[in-house]
Each structure stands twice: as structure tokens, then as C-alpha cells.
Scaffold this motif. Structure first.
Motif, short mmCIF file in Angstrom:
data_model
loop_
_atom_site.label_atom_id
_atom_site.label_comp_id
_atom_site.label_asym_id
_atom_site.label_seq_id
_atom_site.Cartn_x
_atom_site.Cartn_y
_atom_site.Cartn_z
N TRP A 23 -73.62 2.52 -10.42
CA TRP A 23 -73.33 1.99 -11.73
C TRP A 23 -71.83 1.77 -11.92
CZ3 TRP A 23 -70.59 3.88 -15.93
CH2 TRP A 23 -70.75 3.18 -17.12
N GLY B 219 -70.60 -0.65 -8.60
CA GLY B 219 -71.37 -1.82 -8.18
C GLY B 219 -70.76 -3.11 -8.71
N GLU B 220 -70.85 -4.15 -7.93
CA GLU B 220 -70.31 -5.45 -8.35
C GLU B 220 -71.47 -6.36 -8.73
OE1 GLU B 220 -67.44 -7.15 -5.72
OE2 GLU B 220 -66.69 -5.18 -5.15
N ASP B 221 -71.33 -7.02 -9.84
CA ASP B 221 -72.35 -7.92 -10.35
C ASP B 221 -71.67 -8.95 -11.23
OD1 ASP B 221 -74.40 -9.16 -11.79
OD2 ASP B 221 -75.60 -7.35 -11.86
N GLN B 222 -71.91 -10.22 -10.97
CA GLN B 222 -71.28 -11.28 -11.75
C GLN B 222 -71.77 -11.31 -13.19
OE1 GLN B 222 -68.70 -13.18 -10.64
NE2 GLN B 222 -68.82 -11.82 -8.89
N GLU C 126 -79.66 4.84 -13.54
CA GLU C 126 -78.65 4.45 -12.56
C GLU C 126 -78.07 5.67 -11.84
OE1 GLU C 126 -77.78 1.32 -11.90
OE2 GLU C 126 -78.88 0.35 -13.52
N ARG D 213 -72.03 -8.58 -15.18
CA ARG D 213 -71.58 -7.42 -15.95
C ARG D 213 -70.11 -7.58 -16.32
NH1 ARG D 213 -73.38 -1.93 -13.10
NH2 ARG D 213 -72.19 -2.78 -11.39
#
Length: 95
Positions: free
Chosen positions: A27, A30-33, A22, A35
């Protein structure tokens, strides 16, 4: 930085490891549903429960009471300095 800024009245410190595949900015910001950041007292019990439920997890570091955020290959960041800059940015921009 959520980890660092999530408890502004009583900031904790942390040593965080960044996965080799990464980039730091991707890392960390970053936006991620999919995590979630989880803090627990017994990492081994948490890992065992996650594995039993077939949930992939990654241990990214440890927390402490230093008031500093430490990233590999980077300087240590004072949580108080971070908070000062974060809270002052918008006010300074609007002035």
C-alpha cells in the motif's frame, strides 16, 4: 513515504490509516497511475466534489506539524530521521 519526504525543508507530520485489505509495503510503496495523494484544508468539501464527479476517494489520514509519521500498529517515525537515512543511503553505498 512521498508524503513524508515531499517537503524536506519544512517537514510536516501525519497520522495515516492503512486499509485493512492491504499490506503495509504494498500500500505505501506500490505504484499505480490511478492513485494520488491530495492534501486539502476542507476534506468534507473535497469529498463532496469528488462524489459529485463520481470519483472514488479514500481518506487515509490527517497532517499536522509534529514532524512525525504515525502508522497504525507501527512505531512513530521521525521525518528528520527518515530524511537522514534516505539522503545518506546512496552516498554510503557509493563510498
Amino acid at each position: 513515504m512521498l508524503m513524508a519526504g515531499s517537503r524536506p525543508a519544512n517537514p510536516v507530520g501525519a497520522s495515516v490509516n492503512i486499509p485493512a485489505a492491504e499490506t503495509l509495503h504494498g500500500w505505501a510503496f506500490g505504484e499505480d497511475q490511478g492513485r494520488y495523494l491530495v492534501a486539502c484544508r476542507d476534506a468534507e468539501a473535497f469529498s463532496t466534489a469528488a462524489n459529485a464527479a463520481e470519483i472514488a476517494i479514500q481518506h487515509i489520514g490527517t497532517s499536522d506539524d509534529s514532524g512525525r509519521l504515525t502508522l497504525p500498529g507501527s512505531s512513530t517515525i521521525s521525518i528528520e530521521d527518515y530524511r537522514h537515512h534516505h539522503e545518506g543511503f546512496l552516498a554510503g553505498l557509493m563510498a
